[in-house]
Motif scaffolding. Sequence first.
Motif, PDB file in Angstrom:
ATOM      1  N   GLN A   9       1.040   3.879  -3.107  1.00  0.00           N
ATOM      2  CA  GLN A   9       0.723   5.287  -2.893  1.00  0.00           C
ATOM      3  C   GLN A   9       1.861   6.181  -3.386  1.00  0.00           C
ATOM      4  O   GLN A   9       1.611   7.214  -4.009  1.00  0.00           O
ATOM      5  CB  GLN A   9       0.455   5.558  -1.417  1.00  0.00           C
ATOM      6  CG  GLN A   9      -0.848   5.006  -0.920  1.00  0.00           C
ATOM      7  CD  GLN A   9      -2.012   5.724  -1.530  1.00  0.00           C
ATOM      8  OE1 GLN A   9      -2.566   5.286  -2.530  1.00  0.00           O
ATOM      9  NE2 GLN A   9      -2.390   6.825  -0.957  1.00  0.00           N
TER      10      GLN A   9
ATOM     11  N   SER B 237       1.456   8.639  -6.564  1.00  0.00           N
ATOM     12  CA  SER B 237       1.579  10.074  -6.284  1.00  0.00           C
ATOM     13  C   SER B 237       2.581  10.743  -7.214  1.00  0.00           C
ATOM     14  O   SER B 237       2.515  11.954  -7.423  1.00  0.00           O
ATOM     15  CB  SER B 237       1.980  10.300  -4.828  1.00  0.00           C
ATOM     16  OG  SER B 237       3.308   9.893  -4.612  1.00  0.00           O
TER      17      SER B 237
ATOM     18  N   TYR C   9       0.828  -1.207   0.000  1.00  0.00           N
ATOM     19  CA  TYR C   9       0.000   0.000   0.000  1.00  0.00           C
ATOM     20  C   TYR C   9       0.860   1.254   0.000  1.00  0.00           C
ATOM     21  O   TYR C   9       0.605   2.190  -0.760  1.00  0.00           O
ATOM     22  CB  TYR C   9      -0.934  -0.024   1.205  1.00  0.00           C
ATOM     23  CG  TYR C   9      -1.771   1.215   1.353  1.00  0.00           C
ATOM     24  CD1 TYR C   9      -2.731   1.543   0.404  1.00  0.00           C
ATOM     25  CD2 TYR C   9      -1.618   2.060   2.442  1.00  0.00           C
ATOM     26  CE1 TYR C   9      -3.509   2.681   0.540  1.00  0.00           C
ATOM     27  CE2 TYR C   9      -2.395   3.191   2.587  1.00  0.00           C
ATOM     28  CZ  TYR C   9      -3.332   3.499   1.634  1.00  0.00           C
ATOM     29  OH  TYR C   9      -4.100   4.624   1.773  1.00  0.00           O
TER      30      TYR C   9
ATOM     31  N   ARG D 214      -6.372   0.206   0.052  1.00  0.00           N
ATOM     32  CA  ARG D 214      -6.851   1.285   0.918  1.00  0.00           C
ATOM     33  C   ARG D 214      -7.860   0.746   1.929  1.00  0.00           C
ATOM     34  O   ARG D 214      -7.784   1.075   3.122  1.00  0.00           O
ATOM     35  CB  ARG D 214      -7.473   2.392   0.080  1.00  0.00           C
ATOM     36  CG  ARG D 214      -7.978   3.565   0.885  1.00  0.00           C
ATOM     37  CD  ARG D 214      -8.609   4.656   0.041  1.00  0.00           C
ATOM     38  NE  ARG D 214      -9.640   4.120  -0.838  1.00  0.00           N
ATOM     39  CZ  ARG D 214      -9.547   4.073  -2.163  1.00  0.00           C
ATOM     40  NH1 ARG D 214      -8.473   4.504  -2.770  1.00  0.00           N
ATOM     41  NH2 ARG D 214     -10.536   3.584  -2.890  1.00  0.00           N
TER      42      ARG D 214
ATOM     43  N   LEU E 293      -5.788  -0.334  -5.838  1.00  0.00           N
ATOM     44  CA  LEU E 293      -5.714   0.754  -4.860  1.00  0.00           C
ATOM     45  C   LEU E 293      -6.881   0.715  -3.887  1.00  0.00           C
ATOM     46  O   LEU E 293      -6.698   0.941  -2.683  1.00  0.00           O
ATOM     47  CB  LEU E 293      -5.709   2.099  -5.581  1.00  0.00           C
ATOM     48  CG  LEU E 293      -4.362   2.686  -5.882  1.00  0.00           C
ATOM     49  CD1 LEU E 293      -4.515   4.033  -6.559  1.00  0.00           C
ATOM     50  CD2 LEU E 293      -3.544   2.826  -4.650  1.00  0.00           C
TER      51      LEU E 293
END
Length: 94
Positions: free
Chosen positions: A26, A30, A22, A49, A45
């Motif tokens: 991320q 990003s 995770y 999440r 995702l």
Amino acid sequence: MDDVADFIRALVTVYTIVIIAYILSQMFFSFGGRIPYSRTSNAVLGFLRDVCEPYLSVFRRFIPPIGPLDLSPMVAIIVLQVVGNVVASAIESS
């Protein structure tokens, strides 16, 4: 009892790997590594999440980010490993 302790250790290991996945996803997304309108990346995702955020949000309440660094996942992994080992050891000894 040893089988239950082994199961708990395996569960802690898998959850640790999911948290690391995770965090890495991320970071990757990003930086713009996301494919627009991709169902696969949205599904991955969303799963990560939904699995990780309830646990990580507990630590994010107490540990604020230091600039761009979020140290709460590292603390969460350390706590998960310690508690998992304590529980597994307690089950083995009984």
